[in-house]
Scaffold this motif. Structure first.
Motif, short mmCIF file in Angstrom:
data_model
loop_
_atom_site.label_atom_id
_atom_site.label_comp_id
_atom_site.label_asym_id
_atom_site.label_seq_id
_atom_site.Cartn_x
_atom_site.Cartn_y
_atom_site.Cartn_z
N GLN A 33 -42.34 -14.98 15.87
CA GLN A 33 -42.56 -14.05 14.77
C GLN A 33 -41.35 -14.01 13.84
O GLN A 33 -41.49 -13.99 12.61
CB GLN A 33 -42.85 -12.65 15.31
N GLN A 34 -40.15 -14.01 14.45
CA GLN A 34 -38.93 -14.03 13.63
C GLN A 34 -38.89 -15.26 12.74
O GLN A 34 -38.58 -15.18 11.55
CB GLN A 34 -37.68 -14.02 14.53
N LEU A 35 -39.21 -16.42 13.33
CA LEU A 35 -39.18 -17.65 12.53
C LEU A 35 -40.19 -17.60 11.39
O LEU A 35 -39.89 -18.04 10.27
CB LEU A 35 -39.45 -18.86 13.42
N ASP A 36 -41.39 -17.10 11.67
CA ASP A 36 -42.41 -17.02 10.62
C ASP A 36 -41.91 -16.16 9.45
O ASP A 36 -42.08 -16.52 8.28
CB ASP A 36 -43.71 -16.43 11.18
N ASN A 37 -41.28 -15.04 9.79
CA ASN A 37 -40.80 -14.14 8.74
C ASN A 37 -39.61 -14.74 7.98
O ASN A 37 -39.49 -14.57 6.76
CB ASN A 37 -40.41 -12.80 9.35
N ILE A 38 -38.73 -15.43 8.70
CA ILE A 38 -37.59 -16.07 8.04
C ILE A 38 -38.06 -17.20 7.14
O ILE A 38 -37.54 -17.38 6.03
CB ILE A 38 -36.57 -16.58 9.10
N ARG A 39 -39.06 -17.94 7.60
CA ARG A 39 -39.60 -19.01 6.75
C ARG A 39 -40.19 -18.43 5.47
O ARG A 39 -40.06 -19.03 4.39
CB ARG A 39 -40.64 -19.82 7.51
N ASP A 40 -40.80 -17.26 5.57
CA ASP A 40 -41.30 -16.60 4.36
C ASP A 40 -40.16 -16.30 3.39
O ASP A 40 -40.30 -16.50 2.17
CB ASP A 40 -42.03 -15.30 4.72
N CYS A 41 -39.04 -15.82 3.94
CA CYS A 41 -37.86 -15.54 3.10
C CYS A 41 -37.37 -16.81 2.41
O CYS A 41 -37.01 -16.79 1.23
CB CYS A 41 -36.74 -14.96 3.95
N ILE A 42 -37.34 -17.89 3.17
CA ILE A 42 -36.88 -19.16 2.62
C ILE A 42 -37.80 -19.62 1.49
O ILE A 42 -37.35 -20.00 0.40
CB ILE A 42 -36.79 -20.22 3.73
N ASP A 43 -39.10 -19.58 1.75
CA ASP A 43 -40.05 -20.04 0.75
C ASP A 43 -39.98 -19.19 -0.52
O ASP A 43 -40.05 -19.72 -1.64
CB ASP A 43 -41.47 -20.01 1.33
N LYS A 44 -39.85 -17.87 -0.34
CA LYS A 44 -39.75 -16.99 -1.51
C LYS A 44 -38.46 -17.26 -2.29
O LYS A 44 -38.46 -17.26 -3.53
CB LYS A 44 -39.79 -15.53 -1.06
N SER A 45 -37.37 -17.52 -1.56
CA SER A 45 -36.10 -17.81 -2.24
C SER A 45 -36.19 -19.09 -3.04
O SER A 45 -35.68 -19.17 -4.17
CB SER A 45 -34.97 -17.92 -1.20
N LEU A 46 -36.84 -20.09 -2.47
CA LEU A 46 -36.97 -21.37 -3.17
C LEU A 46 -37.90 -21.26 -4.37
O LEU A 46 -37.70 -21.90 -5.40
CB LEU A 46 -37.47 -22.44 -2.20
N THR A 47 -38.93 -20.40 -4.25
CA THR A 47 -39.90 -20.24 -5.32
C THR A 47 -39.36 -19.39 -6.46
O THR A 47 -39.48 -19.72 -7.63
CB THR A 47 -41.19 -19.59 -4.79
N SER A 48 -38.70 -18.27 -6.09
CA SER A 48 -38.21 -17.37 -7.13
C SER A 48 -36.87 -17.77 -7.68
O SER A 48 -36.44 -17.24 -8.67
CB SER A 48 -38.13 -15.93 -6.63
N HIS A 49 -36.19 -18.70 -7.01
CA HIS A 49 -34.86 -19.11 -7.47
C HIS A 49 -34.79 -20.63 -7.62
O HIS A 49 -34.10 -21.30 -6.86
CB HIS A 49 -33.79 -18.64 -6.50
N PRO A 50 -35.55 -21.18 -8.58
CA PRO A 50 -35.50 -22.63 -8.77
C PRO A 50 -34.14 -23.08 -9.30
O PRO A 50 -33.42 -22.31 -9.91
CB PRO A 50 -36.60 -22.89 -9.79
#
Length: 268
Positions: free
Chosen positions: A76-93
């Motif tokens: 569950q931790q990894l799933d949530n951290i991956r969400d953070c990573i994906d959002k960071s990459l999407t919102s911060h090109p």
């Protein structure tokens, strides 16, 4: 003035809550041109991103699950951290003043316990795959687990984008094993300055200076003469001085080379 990059500093931690601005000011005055901040779990992913947003173009985030934070809820931790990573990459090109730099701090640690050994192995391997998918380098923590770590990395050797083996304290054989992975470098911090450290002999004997980057791991592992105190990025200067002495090179050359190496691994 000699400048440097602290490639590993937990500046988001509670240890810096009272004087973070002053710590950053001292780092700048000492010559720091950037500080890289790793997360260790989901909570720190948010604090790392918040800290970096406050100091754009100076503090840069790394997101991942530290092996000592791997528990029964690791998935569950990894799933949530991956969400953070994906959002960071999407919102911060790219290009950005505080772009996500790496997957980290990740790895294996069997020093205290092997209770969650299998979970650590699975969590680390998944985050290695994230690195390959996102082309973000890895910030790797390894303690009493180098054989297991290398076995996992070898499965992906041709695809790995690179990274740092953080807080290297090993011998010549261990250094050679790690440097077989292209575009990976060794993170060297305060341990280099300790009286009983063998790093001043090990490093110049087998590690080219362009395979080394500087770090503090602050607030931990303060170098001499600050040993026993809270570590901070300004203290990279003591590590730099000792590294120059070990390699018998001018401090300016070591500073320039380690900074160029850092930029090659993280920004290219």
């Amino acid at each position: 003035m000699i400048s440097f990059i602290d490639t590993h500093c937990h500046l988001d931690g509670e240890e810096f809550a009272e004087d973070r601005q002053q710590v950053i000011q001292r780092a700048r005055e000492a010559g720091a041109e950037a500080i890289f901040i790793p997360a260790i779990d989901l909570k720190s992913c948010h604090s790392v991103l918040d800290t970096c947003a406050q100091y754009p173009s100076f503090c840069y985030p790394m997101l991942g699950l530290h092996p000592e934070e791997v528990r029964s809820d690791w998935r569950q931790q990894l799933d949530n951290i991956r969400d953070c990573i994906d959002k960071s990459l999407t919102s911060h090109p790219l290009p950005l003043t505080s772009k996500l730099l790496a997957i980290g701090e990740v790895g294996l640690d069997f020093y205290w316990s092997r209770e969650f050994e299998q979970e650590q192995l699975l969590a680390f391997e998944e985050q290695v795959r994230w690195s390959i998918e996102t082309r973000l380098p890895l910030m790797i923590h390894c303690r009493k687990a180098q054989n297991e770590l290398i076995n996992i990395l070898k499965r992906y050797k041709e695809d790995l984008p690179g990274g740092v083996f953080h807080c290297f304290t090993g011998n010549e054989i261990e250094a050679r094993e790690l440097l077989q992975f292209e575009n990976f470098v060794l993170g060297i911090g305060g341990v280099l300055t300790f009286k009983k450290s063998h790093l001043p002999e090990v490093l110049p004997s087998v590690v080219p200076i362009d395979r080394v980057v500087l770090e503090t791991d602050a607030p931990y592992m303060a170098p001499v003469p600050h040993r026993g105190k809270r570590n901070e990025p300004a203290f990279v200067k003591q590590v730099l001085q000792k590294l120059a002495e070990a390699y018998n090179l001018p401090e300016e050359e070591v500073a320039r080379t380690t900074t160029d190496t850092t930029k090659r691994v993280f920004f290219c």
